[in-house]
Motif scaffolding. Structure first.
Motif, short mmCIF file in Angstrom:
data_model
loop_
_atom_site.label_atom_id
_atom_site.label_comp_id
_atom_site.label_asym_id
_atom_site.label_seq_id
_atom_site.Cartn_x
_atom_site.Cartn_y
_atom_site.Cartn_z
N LYS A 7 0.85 -1.20 0.00
CA LYS A 7 0.00 0.00 0.00
C LYS A 7 0.88 1.25 0.00
N ILE A 8 0.54 2.18 -0.88
CA ILE A 8 1.25 3.46 -0.92
C ILE A 8 0.20 4.55 -0.86
N GLY A 9 0.11 5.28 0.23
CA GLY A 9 -1.01 6.21 0.40
C GLY A 9 -2.30 5.43 0.32
N GLU A 10 -3.20 5.89 -0.55
CA GLU A 10 -4.49 5.19 -0.72
C GLU A 10 -4.40 4.13 -1.80
N LEU A 11 -3.23 4.03 -2.39
CA LEU A 11 -3.04 3.16 -3.54
C LEU A 11 -2.72 1.73 -3.10
N LYS A 12 -3.55 0.79 -3.56
CA LYS A 12 -3.30 -0.60 -3.21
C LYS A 12 -2.78 -1.32 -4.44
N LEU A 13 -1.59 -1.90 -4.35
CA LEU A 13 -1.00 -2.59 -5.50
C LEU A 13 -0.95 -4.09 -5.25
N LYS A 14 -1.20 -4.87 -6.32
CA LYS A 14 -1.20 -6.33 -6.13
C LYS A 14 0.22 -6.89 -6.03
N ASN A 15 1.18 -6.11 -6.49
CA ASN A 15 2.59 -6.47 -6.29
C ASN A 15 3.41 -5.19 -6.32
N PRO A 16 4.68 -5.25 -5.87
CA PRO A 16 5.44 -4.00 -5.70
C PRO A 16 6.24 -3.57 -6.93
N PRO A 250 17.39 -10.20 -8.04
CA PRO A 250 18.27 -9.83 -6.91
C PRO A 250 18.41 -8.32 -6.74
N SER A 251 18.49 -7.60 -7.86
CA SER A 251 18.66 -6.14 -7.69
C SER A 251 17.38 -5.49 -7.17
N ALA A 252 16.21 -6.04 -7.54
CA ALA A 252 14.95 -5.51 -7.01
C ALA A 252 14.85 -5.79 -5.51
N VAL A 253 15.20 -7.00 -5.13
CA VAL A 253 15.12 -7.40 -3.72
C VAL A 253 16.08 -6.55 -2.86
N GLU A 254 17.22 -6.21 -3.44
CA GLU A 254 18.20 -5.38 -2.73
C GLU A 254 17.56 -4.06 -2.27
N VAL A 275 11.21 -7.75 -18.55
CA VAL A 275 11.93 -7.88 -17.29
C VAL A 275 11.06 -7.65 -16.04
N SER A 276 10.13 -6.72 -16.11
CA SER A 276 9.30 -6.42 -14.92
C SER A 276 8.47 -7.63 -14.52
N ILE A 277 7.91 -8.32 -15.51
CA ILE A 277 7.09 -9.50 -15.23
C ILE A 277 7.98 -10.60 -14.64
N GLU A 278 9.19 -10.73 -15.18
CA GLU A 278 10.12 -11.73 -14.65
C GLU A 278 10.47 -11.42 -13.19
N ILE A 279 10.60 -10.13 -12.89
CA ILE A 279 10.93 -9.73 -11.51
C ILE A 279 9.77 -10.04 -10.55
N ILE A 280 8.53 -9.85 -11.01
CA ILE A 280 7.37 -10.17 -10.14
C ILE A 280 7.44 -11.66 -9.76
N LYS A 281 7.66 -12.50 -10.77
CA LYS A 281 7.74 -13.95 -10.52
C LYS A 281 8.94 -14.26 -9.62
N ILE A 283 10.43 -12.33 -7.39
CA ILE A 283 10.25 -11.91 -5.98
C ILE A 283 9.41 -12.95 -5.25
N LYS A 284 8.37 -13.43 -5.94
CA LYS A 284 7.50 -14.45 -5.35
C LYS A 284 8.33 -15.68 -4.96
N LYS A 285 9.19 -16.10 -5.88
CA LYS A 285 10.03 -17.28 -5.64
C LYS A 285 11.00 -17.02 -4.48
N TYR A 286 11.57 -15.83 -4.45
CA TYR A 286 12.52 -15.48 -3.39
C TYR A 286 11.83 -15.59 -2.02
N LEU A 287 10.61 -15.06 -1.94
CA LEU A 287 9.87 -15.10 -0.66
C LEU A 287 9.59 -16.56 -0.27
#
Ligand code: FMN
Length: 304
Positions: A7-16, A250-254, A275-281, A283-287
């Motif tokens: 969540k950022i302000g009133e903005l709800k995002l399904k991923n970061p 890794p750079s996004a997680v950093e 690349v952005s879609i790959e990063i979403i996947k 991050i999920k895997k990293y978690l």
């Protein structure tokens, strides 16, 4: 199942994961490469009140582990943007964050924000107070805490939309600027914009880009950006959107570990539009691999 929602302000995002202003056009250009619906949010190319042609060519060049650009905020102006670009952007699905910049002074920021505020479907406003490529503007608003406070305060008064303020790395103490934006009522800060830089062709002895200096982006600036996110995170309570040289998971997680609630991908889109879609996947895997249930547990989890 891991929880990527933020969540950022009133903005709800399904991923970061967002795409950064100026490095994703108006999204149309990318629709054949990926399912744009999957993105956390889309930040538009910065819009000014009137159309801008931008700076003379050549406006970009490659540098070691990065690139220089001096586009000079080329854009069709707010009216044409609303008429021709926005309808398509809104059809995509993810929240649309409209980046705005003034060509004159604080009043134009306020005027732009007032107009954007009237459009219900726009999710948030990003204030670009940090573009390094406008001629004759040696001192950016984002280099002065008082000027920054004034602009953000003025805009805050005319909009109830989620307000993000984009900071410049071309300063000595970025946390002081971030604090000024927080005091003025911004809901979040995004950082970093490009670092002012220069590259010279040694054969011709001419600068490689026509406007002599430009903004450096890409992996070359990542350690500077991570350091700034970490510094800012210690001084403010509002969310940070981190960017600068994010190329992969890794750079996004950093950035998230350093304190960013969300991240934005810029230059990497030119190399790999997916690349952005790959990063979403990723991050999920990293978690999952690290037994972390929610992205919120990772934010600012740096061990110093
Ligand atoms: C070609 C290009 C154009 C850009 N245009 C804008 C812009 O219009 N507004 C803005 O706020 N940032 C702009 N940026 C800066 C990016 O949004 C981002 O802050 C910066 O490039 C650092 O991220 P990166 O290293 O992932 O590219 C631009 C960057 C590039 C490379």
């Amino acid at each position: 199942m891991v929880d990527l929602r933020i969540k950022i302000g009133e903005l709800k995002l399904k991923n970061p994961v967002m795409v950064a202003s100026g490095a994703f056009g108006y999204a149309e250009e990318f629709k054949d490469f990926m399912n744009l619906k999957e993105l956390g949010a889309i930040v538009t190319k910065t819009i000014t009140l009137k159309p801008r042609q931008g700076n003379p060519a050549p406006r970009t060049c490659e540098t070691p582990a990065g690139m220089l650009n001096s586009i000079g905020l080329e854009n069709p102006g707010l009216e044409v943007f609303i008429r021709e670009k926005l309808p398509l952007l809104l059809k995509i699905g993810p929240p649309i964050i409209v980046s705005i910049a003034s060509e004159s002074g604080p009043e134009e920021f306020v005027e732009l924000a007032r107009k954007v505020d009237k459009i219900k479907e726009i999710a948030a406003i990003e204030l670009n107070i940090s573009c390094p490529n406008i001629r004759g503007k040696p001192l950016l608003i984002s280099q002065d805490p008082k000027a920054t406070y004034g602009v953000v305060r003025g805009v805050r008064r005319v909009t109830s939309k989620t307000l993000i303020t984009k900071l410049s790395p071309n300063v000595t103490f970025i946390a002081d600027i971030a604090k000024a934006t927080e005091a003025a009522g911004t809901d979040a800060v995004s950082l970093i914009n490009t670092i002012t830089a220069m590259s010279i062709d040694v054969k011709t002895r001419k600068p490689k880009i026509a406007s002599l200096t430009g903004g450096l982006s890409g992996p070359a600036i990542r350690p500077v950006a991570v350091r700034m996110v970490w510094e800012v995170n210690q001084k403010i309570k509002i969310p940070i959107i981190g960017m600068g040289g994010i190329m992969d998971t890794p750079s996004a997680v950093e950035f998230i570990i350093a304190g960013a609630t969300a991240i934005s991908v810029g230059t990497a889109n030119f190399i790999n539009p997916r690349v952005s879609i790959e990063i979403i996947k990723g991050i999920k895997k990293y978690l999952q691999e690290n037994n972390i249930n929610s992205i919120n547990e990772l934010i600012g989890s740096i061990r110093c």
